[in-house]
Design an enzyme around this catalytic site. Structure first.
Site, PDB file in Angstrom:
ATOM      1  N   LYS A   1      -9.693  -3.335  -7.448  1.00  0.00           N
ATOM      2  CA  LYS A   1     -10.161  -4.357  -6.510  1.00  0.00           C
ATOM      3  C   LYS A   1     -11.665  -4.224  -6.277  1.00  0.00           C
ATOM      4  O   LYS A   1     -12.170  -3.126  -6.013  1.00  0.00           O
ATOM      5  CB  LYS A   1      -9.420  -4.233  -5.177  1.00  0.00           C
ATOM      6  CG  LYS A   1      -9.704  -5.352  -4.195  1.00  0.00           C
ATOM      7  CD  LYS A   1      -8.811  -5.186  -2.967  1.00  0.00           C
ATOM      8  CE  LYS A   1      -9.081  -6.240  -1.916  1.00  0.00           C
ATOM      9  NZ  LYS A   1      -8.220  -6.046  -0.726  1.00  0.00           N
TER      10      LYS A   1
ATOM     11  N   ASP B   1       0.843  -1.195   0.000  1.00  0.00           N
ATOM     12  CA  ASP B   1       0.000   0.000   0.000  1.00  0.00           C
ATOM     13  C   ASP B   1       0.875   1.240   0.000  1.00  0.00           C
ATOM     14  O   ASP B   1       1.726   1.416   0.881  1.00  0.00           O
ATOM     15  CB  ASP B   1      -0.893   0.032   1.246  1.00  0.00           C
ATOM     16  CG  ASP B   1      -2.000  -1.001   1.212  1.00  0.00           C
ATOM     17  OD1 ASP B   1      -2.987  -0.752   0.511  1.00  0.00           O
ATOM     18  OD2 ASP B   1      -1.861  -2.049   1.872  1.00  0.00           O
TER      19      ASP B   1
ATOM     20  N   GLU C   1      -7.421 -12.674  -4.518  1.00  0.00           N
ATOM     21  CA  GLU C   1      -6.830 -12.543  -3.186  1.00  0.00           C
ATOM     22  C   GLU C   1      -7.621 -13.410  -2.225  1.00  0.00           C
ATOM     23  O   GLU C   1      -8.785 -13.714  -2.466  1.00  0.00           O
ATOM     24  CB  GLU C   1      -6.900 -11.091  -2.684  1.00  0.00           C
ATOM     25  CG  GLU C   1      -6.104 -10.090  -3.470  1.00  0.00           C
ATOM     26  CD  GLU C   1      -6.253  -8.678  -2.903  1.00  0.00           C
ATOM     27  OE1 GLU C   1      -6.909  -8.525  -1.832  1.00  0.00           O
ATOM     28  OE2 GLU C   1      -5.720  -7.739  -3.512  1.00  0.00           O
ATOM     29  N   ASN C   2      -6.991 -13.794  -1.118  1.00  0.00           N
ATOM     30  CA  ASN C   2      -7.751 -14.381  -0.021  1.00  0.00           C
ATOM     31  C   ASN C   2      -8.236 -13.259   0.886  1.00  0.00           C
ATOM     32  O   ASN C   2      -7.522 -12.294   1.144  1.00  0.00           O
ATOM     33  CB  ASN C   2      -6.920 -15.400   0.770  1.00  0.00           C
ATOM     34  CG  ASN C   2      -5.547 -14.884   1.175  1.00  0.00           C
ATOM     35  OD1 ASN C   2      -4.825 -14.307   0.362  1.00  0.00           O
ATOM     36  ND2 ASN C   2      -5.178 -15.098   2.423  1.00  0.00           N
TER      37      ASN C   2
ATOM     38  N   LEU D   1      -9.163 -13.485   4.089  1.00  0.00           N
ATOM     39  CA  LEU D   1      -8.661 -13.629   5.455  1.00  0.00           C
ATOM     40  C   LEU D   1      -7.315 -14.333   5.433  1.00  0.00           C
ATOM     41  O   LEU D   1      -7.042 -15.128   4.531  1.00  0.00           O
ATOM     42  CB  LEU D   1      -9.623 -14.458   6.304  1.00  0.00           C
ATOM     43  CG  LEU D   1     -10.947 -13.832   6.709  1.00  0.00           C
ATOM     44  CD1 LEU D   1     -11.785 -14.849   7.463  1.00  0.00           C
ATOM     45  CD2 LEU D   1     -10.711 -12.604   7.570  1.00  0.00           C
TER      46      LEU D   1
ATOM     47  N   THR E   1     -11.695 -10.793  -4.239  1.00  0.00           N
ATOM     48  CA  THR E   1     -11.329 -11.443  -2.980  1.00  0.00           C
ATOM     49  C   THR E   1     -12.161 -12.702  -2.732  1.00  0.00           C
ATOM     50  O   THR E   1     -12.951 -13.120  -3.555  1.00  0.00           O
ATOM     51  CB  THR E   1     -11.537 -10.475  -1.803  1.00  0.00           C
ATOM     52  OG1 THR E   1     -12.929 -10.122  -1.720  1.00  0.00           O
ATOM     53  CG2 THR E   1     -10.726  -9.212  -1.993  1.00  0.00           C
TER      54      THR E   1
ATOM     55  N   ASP F   1      -7.568  -4.480   9.562  1.00  0.00           N
ATOM     56  CA  ASP F   1      -6.785  -3.260   9.758  1.00  0.00           C
ATOM     57  C   ASP F   1      -6.161  -3.267  11.152  1.00  0.00           C
ATOM     58  O   ASP F   1      -6.854  -3.085  12.153  1.00  0.00           O
ATOM     59  CB  ASP F   1      -7.674  -2.025   9.589  1.00  0.00           C
ATOM     60  CG  ASP F   1      -8.017  -1.738   8.144  1.00  0.00           C
ATOM     61  OD1 ASP F   1      -7.434  -2.391   7.266  1.00  0.00           O
ATOM     62  OD2 ASP F   1      -8.865  -0.856   7.892  1.00  0.00           O
TER      63      ASP F   1
ATOM     64  N   GLU G   1     -11.219  -0.663  -2.245  1.00  0.00           N
ATOM     65  CA  GLU G   1     -12.135  -1.375  -3.132  1.00  0.00           C
ATOM     66  C   GLU G   1     -13.128  -0.428  -3.799  1.00  0.00           C
ATOM     67  O   GLU G   1     -13.507   0.599  -3.226  1.00  0.00           O
ATOM     68  CB  GLU G   1     -12.900  -2.438  -2.331  1.00  0.00           C
ATOM     69  CG  GLU G   1     -11.985  -3.505  -1.764  1.00  0.00           C
ATOM     70  CD  GLU G   1     -12.642  -4.381  -0.712  1.00  0.00           C
ATOM     71  OE1 GLU G   1     -12.185  -5.532  -0.530  1.00  0.00           O
ATOM     72  OE2 GLU G   1     -13.599  -3.926  -0.055  1.00  0.00           O
TER      73      GLU G   1
END
Length: 567
Positions: A390, A145, A475-476, A478, A437, A193, A277
């Site tokens: 995303k 990021d 992406e996963n 979790l 995701t 986060d 997103e």
């Protein structure tokens, strides 16, 4: 309604505990590391909303700091070179650039990789050891990021990319590619986060003066994660519009990292909303506002959004529809059947409901269109750099007719209306990759009372991407370190015909848990399986043997990384 004791939006926490293989205690890693030397389908009925133009300015580049790769990294790499797959080319949105040797794996860096002052890296020694270990395991690269709230924190147009420059140079020396995320949102208040990084101070000052710059729900609650898309083209941020700010930031990033573009930096993921997103902040976790599997709330009550709604209603001859959003759509933690609007034959399926959802989702699409126009204008001159966007994997209540949680987030996806085809087509117009995701999730792991259908959702989004000729990356949602999740990702992303494979997969997330011995061995096997997808002569036993070799060869690096990340 059954109450669900779940901690986050995806509802997989309990399932992960049940299926994850036991990991070695962190103390064992720390003890072992003590002896290691530490190196220094229905057309939209909404009126068209005209896209605005923007201008961006160049910024001066800065000098890259010098870094040194530890000798230990090179030694480990030499030990595993025989087992490592050839380096894949960066995947593109078009079919011709799809990897033919499998699906390249990237790994997300910690949210706080760069210090909040922007000048250097946090835990530099940990990052250095981690990158060397990732390269040895066959990982293609990393995702990081690039926070707006760090790199342009103090004043408009005053950029500080020093810490990111240090990371880029470290990645290049380790032979790793980089997916750079233009993170125009706040860090904090969403699933996963672990730190708080607010928007730039000067942006928050303007939002304090005019609170309608923040997304607002029906109760008047403001959300400061991201500037409301309702004011995208208005000069509300010290004389510039938000779109101009985003464009200027991207141009400054491109110019600062000109020598890395296309060789080290191979992808720019453009943030478009909360958590980066393309969506509205309809399910904020902060302060207990929302809890899984709540339907969330519409975010259309700042004056800029209401002004657009009023104009849209008047244009279809229904001015009474322009005063507010649906008044019977419930609150954040409700379930669809609790509300007249979202229940089985509710207001969502009326003429008014179709009008409102068309307008609400169209506003989100045009927001994406404006930012992508800015991004392509900046990065078109950078060969070898792809752009991605995303999209959130909102799988709860997917099995209902209204798909309430998707609707409040801005995805007009119901039993009768495909909400992902318009998004995919919009990305296709700009040659962008669709990043999605929840690729690791299985339906049976989720609470069935909430009609969770992550597998069906992924299939729908994949079909939309394929029909639009758009590359799909995954992406996963979790952190998962168990073979059950790995198997699902491999089956969903890689073990398909070449034209249906994902173009890349980004693994969430680098941290001390990833570097625990058993987790690391399983991860090395996962990377090998992803990179070898489609190879008929590749057996599971061979993969496990090679993964054990990688784990053994990289043990000193992994121990060092685990200790440094823990500290």
């Amino acid at each position: 309604m059954m109450a669900l004791n779940l901690a986050h939006q995806t509802g997989a926490a309990a399932a992960v505990a049940a299926v994850a293989a036991p990991a070695a205690p962190r103390s064992a890693v720390i003890a072992a590391a003590a002896s290691v030397a530490q190196p220094s389908t229905v057309p939209s009925s909404a009126p068209a909303l005209q896209a605005q133009t923007l201008s961006v300015d160049a910024a001066a580049p800065v000098q890259a700091p010098d870094t040194v790769k530890p000798d230990l990294a090179m030694a480990c790499q030499a030990l595993v070179d025989g087992a490592e797959a050839p380096e894949a080319e960066h995947p593109g949105a078009a079919a011709e650039s799809r990897s033919k040797s499998g699906v390249p794996v990237f790994v997300m860096m910690p949210l706080d990789t760069v210090r909040k002052d922007g000048n250097s890296l946090n835990r530099r020694k940990a990052v250095e050891a981690s990158l060397a270990a990732l390269k040895s395991a066959g990982v293609e690269g990393i995702m990081v990021d690039v926070w707006w709230g760090i790199a342009e924190a103090e004043a408009p147009g005053k950029y500080n990319f020093n810490g990111y420059m240090e990371l880029m140079e470290m990645a290049r020396k380790n032979g790793l590619k980089v997916q750079a995320v233009m993170s125009f949102h706040q860090c904090g208040g969403n699933v996963g986060d672990s730190v708080t990084i607010p928007l730039p101070k000067w942006v928050l000052e303007e939002m304090d003066k005019d609170q309608d710059l923040a997304y607002t729900d029906r109760s008047g609650r403001r959300n400061y994660e991201y500037v409301s898309l309702g004011c995208d083209a208005m000069p509300v941020l010290k004389g510039r519009s938000p779109i101009q700010c985003y464009g200027d930031f991207m141009r400054a990033f491109r110019d600062h990292f000109a020598t890395y573009m296309g060789n080290t930096i191979v992808e720019i993921q453009v943030g478009m909303g909360p958590a980066g997103e393309l969506r509205y902040p309809s399910y904020p976790e902060s302060n207990g506002t929302w809890a899984f599997p709540g339907i969330g709330e519409f975010q259309c009550y700042d004056r800029y959004m209401l002004s657009s709604l009023k104009a849209a209603a008047e244009s279809v001859g229904k001015p009474e529809w322009g005063n507010a959003g649906p008044g019977d759509s419930g609150s954040y933690k409700d379930w669809p059947e609790d509300t007249p609007f979202f229940r089985r034959e509710g207001g969502w399926n009326t003429e008014y409901g179709q009008f409102f959802m068309s307008w609400y989702s169209q506003m989100l699409l045009e927001h994406g269109e404006r930012i992508l126009s800015a991004a392509t204008g900046v990065f078109t001159a950078s060969p070898g750099v792809k752009i991605s966007v995303k999209v959130a994997g909102i799988h709860w209540h997917y099995g209902t007719r209204s798909h309430a949680a998707e609707l409040t987030a801005g995805y007009y996806n119901t039993r009768h209306h495909d909400g992902y085809q318009p998004i995919a087509r919009m990305l296709g117009r700009h040659g962008a990759v669709l990043n999605f995701t929840c690729v690791e999730m299985r339906d049976h792991e989720q609470p069935q009372d909430a009609q969770c259908r992550p597998e069906a959702l992924v299939q729908q989004v994949a079909a939309a991407a394929r029909d639009a000729g758009v590359g799909l990356a995954g992406e996963n949602a979790l952190p998962r370190y168990d073979e059950t999740a790995h198997d699902q990702v491999v089956a969903t992303a890689a073990e398909k015909a070449e034209e249906d494979r994902m173009v890349a997969f980004t693994y969430l997330r680098m941290g001390p848990d990833l570097f625990q011995p058993e987790n690391w061995r399983r991860f090395a096997a996962f990377v090998k399986r992803m990179s070898g997808a489609g190879k008929k002569d590749m057996c599971r036993e061979q993969v496990e043997r090679e993964a054990s070799g990688v784990a053994h060869a990289t043990q000193p690096l992994v121990q060092e990384a685990a200790v440094a990340l823990t500290n």
